[in-house]
Design a protein around this motif. Structure first.
Motif: not given
Length: 159
Positions: A85, A88-89, A91, A106-108, A138, A141
Motif C-alpha cells: 500500500w 500506492t494510490d 481510487l 484518490v486515497n492512500n 488500484e 501500479s
C-alpha cells in the motif's frame, strides 16, 4: 467438474436500502478474483479479506430513483500485516449509467488503518432515475498488495 467463475458476482440480498441510502455488504459487491481463495476470502458474514492481488477491483451498482447529489464511500481496514500500500494510490470512483463519466477521489492506505474512504467526499449529482456505478480500484501500479478488509460500501444522498 464444472468451471467455476474466478470473480465474485454481487448478491443482491446483501444490499440494503433505507429510504434513499444503500448499504452494500461485501457479498453485495462484484470482486475481481473474488471466487479464488488464493486472492480473497469472502465469508457469508463479516468483511471480505484481500489475501493478495495485483489488480484491485471491487465494484457495485445501485438503482437511484430520486434526483439528488449522492456520496459514495467504502469502510475498509488495512491489517497490521498489510503490504503493497505504501506509495500506492487507491481510487474510489463513481458514474451515472454504464457510459457516464467517472468522478473519483484518490486515497492512500496504511497498515493498521480502519477508515472510511474517500477522505474527501465523492459527490455524484443524479438528475433522474438511473443506475449509479461505483467502485474501489488500484489497477495501475502492478504491485502485489494484501491485508485489506472491505467492511461495507455506502451510497447515500447528501443532506
Amino acid at each position: 467438474m464444472p468451471f467455476k467463475k474466478p470473480h465474485h458476482t454481487s448478491d443482491k440480498n446483501c444490499i440494503t436500502k433505507d429510504g434513499d441510502k444503500f448499504v452494500i455488504l461485501p457479498r453485495g459487491l462484484n470482486i475481481v478474483w473474488g471466487n479464488d481463495s488464493r486472492y480473497w476470502k469472502i465469508p457469508e458474514q463479516g468483511p471480505a479479506e484481500l489475501t493478495q492481488v495485483s489488480w484491485l477491483e471491487v465494484s457495485g451498482v445501485v438503482p437511484i430513483t430520486k434526483a439528488a447529489t449522492y456520496s459514495v464511500s467504502f469502510e475498509v481496514n488495512v491489517k497490521e500485516d498489510g503490504f503493497g500500500w505504501k506509495g500506492t494510490d487507491v481510487l474510489v470512483m463513481a458514474k451515472i449509467g454504464k457510459t457516464g463519466k467517472y468522478r473519483f477521489k484518490v486515497n492512500n492506505l496504511s497498515p493498521g488503518q480502519n477508515i472510511v474512504i474517500p477522505s474527501e467526499q465523492l459527490e455524484i449529482p443524479v438528475v433522474g432515475p438511473s443506475d449509479l456505478h461505483f467502485g474501489l480500484y488500484e489497477v495501475w501500479s502492478g504491485k502485489w498488495k494484501g491485508g485489506l478488509e472491505i467492511i461495507k460500501a455506502v451510497v447515500q444522498p447528501l443532506p
